[in-house]
Write an enzyme that holds these catalytic residues in place. Structure first.
Site, PDB file in Angstrom:
ATOM      1  N   ILE A 149       0.839  -1.197   0.000  1.00  0.00           N
ATOM      2  CA  ILE A 149       0.000   0.000   0.000  1.00  0.00           C
ATOM      3  C   ILE A 149       0.874   1.249   0.000  1.00  0.00           C
ATOM      4  O   ILE A 149       1.890   1.301   0.701  1.00  0.00           O
ATOM      5  CB  ILE A 149      -0.894   0.032   1.268  1.00  0.00           C
ATOM      6  N   CYS A 150       0.474   2.215  -0.821  1.00  0.00           N
ATOM      7  CA  CYS A 150       1.187   3.498  -0.789  1.00  0.00           C
ATOM      8  C   CYS A 150       0.302   4.512  -0.074  1.00  0.00           C
ATOM      9  O   CYS A 150      -0.665   5.014  -0.626  1.00  0.00           O
ATOM     10  CB  CYS A 150       1.499   3.982  -2.211  1.00  0.00           C
ATOM     11  N   LEU A 151       0.637   4.766   1.196  1.00  0.00           N
ATOM     12  CA  LEU A 151      -0.156   5.711   1.985  1.00  0.00           C
ATOM     13  C   LEU A 151       0.812   6.414   2.932  1.00  0.00           C
ATOM     14  O   LEU A 151       1.572   5.761   3.659  1.00  0.00           O
ATOM     15  CB  LEU A 151      -1.243   4.959   2.774  1.00  0.00           C
TER      16      LEU A 151
END
Lengths: 483, 164
Positions: free
Chosen positions: B98-100
């Site tokens: 996940i890119c967060l």
């Protein structure tokens, strides 16, 4: 991945690379001469600024540069200032005050269950320090340093003070709105104060000063060491402690940070330091009475006791905690006696090299150097005359080259300091190491075979007797010393 | 240093377990609709969680399974969070990473499992299309919602279909 992406990725890695921070999280207090030494080979501006530093700020303490050092430095000095005040009840007051600040944290929406864990670490430290002060066991400073060197404890306290700062900014939005992008203080705190990996910035420091430092009756100043022109470090932040009428409190403890771009350490004035140690003693009447009866000429005020304590080796630093960290810089300040010995030897290569090709000029300046050195070995009768009349040699020989005449003064003081007489064989240990503290030393030059008066010099030219000087006698005598 | 790294390590683990214990208690006592989480091993360092796809998004009525892996210095470093259910989304890659920002450089020690799950839930409905991990999804999100929805459903697997 294409090559370009790979390159971009590598570029990103390399620009984000930071060497792993080492050293204790908070170091032992040490002489700020260590900072001067650190910059001895640096840019002249740094040299000048750091050379002026120890006179004003006698001590400093390192904080590990792991991205938390600014917060850590403020939190540590806050607790340290409480110790300096030395009033056991102050710790309880501070705990009560900080507890009431919990409303701020709740108000801006931090989960109570979560922030209380961090706050508890700070409260626990307050309680431990209070107990130590009450029991006068003298362990308070060690407790403080140990707690801040425990990774978990110190991160917890750091997180707590950051939350305090963030909550302060958000609940005093009008004070900070104009300093943050789009005036959005909540977003600013979320991006610049709350994240675990974010260094203290001006807003964070200002907020924490208002929330933590000032209400405790302390001031905070940040001194900035950078390459900007100037002869001293600049003050980049200043906050005075004020009383209820907004009047500055006299002699309030001042927390001092040293900021170098990207990093904070802690600074002390000489006057900041002895007080923490005197506190346990000053609160110990039996000891004072005893001392008073034992020493007639000794007034047993609290500060006297503290001074005596600091003079006893080992008492000053009961924990011995920072031994590893001390290393070179510590030695430098701790044993100044070693310097006169080292100084004539180590700078030798740097001082000598430029002179070597010009053998004639080296002969010229050898004479004053020789004569001044010779004074040490003179009979007392010649001693005074000789010291008073070094200019007599000058008419005989061409005037010494300018850089050398400057040099002459330094070795004089060093050489007279002791009976140590350097010879060419003593060069080896320091040879090649460049220590810039006193870069020009020529007194030992006369013992070198680069000296044309030395019998090993290819251009050997014995020193001559001068008819109008009293020098003849000791020159001859001196030569036997050197060869 | 007076403390050996071993002692500090144990302290740290004890602190992590204590904190996670607290988070578990909080999740049990105050369950948040649409998200759930529970430890999947006895020392609490890994958790399994689920989130419901938000209504009025291509993910509505879908359930997603995730894993949390907590580092020894939690909460001073973020947990590693992975989608176990395959997700077609601009900010999730095909292995579930996940890119967060709050799971990376904007992580704060005040975040917890609950806030992370809620952030992920809202990320499903509001992708950050400026820095996508899945470029095609980012493009289709605006261009062709019907095709986007079809790909989401094609990729999705019900929790019981997953082997883990």
């Amino acid at each position: 991945m294409t090559t370009e992406e790979e390159l971009a990725h590598l570029q990103k890695l390399s620009s984000e690379y930071e060497p792993e921070a080492t050293g204790p999280l908070v170091g032992e207090r040490q002489s700020s001469a260590a900072i001067t030494t650190q910059y001895a080979n640096a840019d002249p501006i740094y040299r000048v600024k750091t050379a002026a530093l120890p006179a004003k700020y006698a001590y400093f303490r390192t904080c590990r540069g792991d991205g938390h050092c600014g917060w850590r430095a403020i939190a540590f000095t806050y607790f340290e200032a409480l110790l300096r005040v030395g009033d056991a009840s102050k710790f309880g007051q501070e705990e009560a005050r900080l507890m009431s600040l919990g409303n701020l944290l709740d108000h801006i929406g931090y989960s109570h269950d979560i922030w209380i864990d961090f706050a508890e670490s700070a409260f626990e430290l307050l309680r431990k320090l209070q107990l130590s002060i009450e029991h006068m066991d003298g362990a308070a400073e060690t407790i403080l340093l140990d707690t801040f060197n425990d990774e978990g404890e110190s991160m917890s306290i750091i997180t707590y003070v950051k939350l305090l700062a963030s909550a302060w900014v958000q609940t005093h939005a009008d004070d900070f709105r104009h300093f943050v992008p789009m005036g959005d203080v909540k977003a600013y705190c979320g991006n610049n104060i709350e994240p675990t990996q974010c260094e203290a910035d001006n807003i964070g420091i200002a907020a924490l000063t208002e929330a933590l430092v000032k209400p405790a009756g302390f001031g905070l100043e940040v001194w900035y060491l950078d390459r900007s022109p100037g002869e001293e470090i600049n003050r980049s932040f200043y906050s005075e402690s004020t009383d209820h009428h907004q009047m500055p409190i006299q002699n309030a403890p001042m927390l001092r940070l040293l900021y170098r771009p990207g990093h904070y350490d802690i600074l002390y004035k000489a006057g900041d330091v002895p007080q923490p140690q005197q506190q346990p003693l000053s609160a110990q009447p039996p000891l004072q009475v005893h001392l008073a009866s034992s020493f007639d000429d000794f007034t047993p005020t609290a500060s006297n006791v503290a001074d005596v304590m600091t003079m006893i080796p080992g008492m000053y630093n009961p924990s011995g905690f920072g031994q590893r960290w001390a290393s070179l810089s510590y030695d430098f300040s701790a044993s100044p006696a070693s310097q006169p010995q080292a100084a004539p030897v180590q700078p030798y290569p740097t001082a000598l090299t430029p002179v070597t090709p010009a053998s004639n000029s080296s002969l010229d300046f050898i004479i004053p150097s020789h004569s001044s050195h010779g004074s040490q070995y003179n009979t007392p009768a010649h001693h005074d005359l000789h010291l008073d009349q070094p200019p007599i040699t000058l008419p005989i020989h061409p005037p010494p080259p300018p850089p050398v005449s400057i040099d002459r003064t330094a070795p004089l003081t060093v050489e007279r300091g002791g009976p140590f007489r350097p010879s060419m064989y003593e060069l080896e240990p320091g040879f090649g190491s460049v220590m810039q503290v006193q870069p020009f030393q020529t007194s030992i030059f006369r013992n070198s075979h680069y000296n044309t008066a030395h019998f090993l010099n290819p251009d050997f030219q014995p020193e001559e007797w001068s008819p109008d000087g009293e020098y003849s006698g000791h020159k001859g005598r001196h030569k036997s010393h050197s060869s | 240093m007076a403390l050996s790294s071993n002692v500090r390590g144990n302290n740290a683990n004890a602190t992590v377990a204590q904190r996670l214990q607290k988070e578990l208690m909080d999740l049990m006592l105050h369950p948040t609709p649409g998200v759930s989480a529970f430890p999947s091993d006895e020392n609490m360092s890994t958790w399994t969680a689920t989130i419901e796809g938000p209504d009025n998004t291509p993910y509505s009525d879908l359930t997603f399974k995730l894993t949390f892996d907590f580092p020894a210095n939690y909460p001073y470093a973020p947990p590693v969070v992975l989608f176990k259910t395959p997700v077609y989304h601009p900010n999730v890659d095909f292995s579930g990473r996940i890119c967060l920002d709050i799971l990376k450089d904007k992580w704060s020690a005040v975040y917890n499992i609950g806030t992370v799950l809620l952030s992920l839930q809202s990320l499903l409905g509001e992708p950050n299309n400026s820095s996508p991990l899945n470029g095609q999804a980012a493009e289709l999100w605006d261009k062709d919602p019907a095709e986007y929805k079809r790909l989401v459903l094609a990729r999705h697997k019900a929790p019981e279909e997953l082997d883990g």
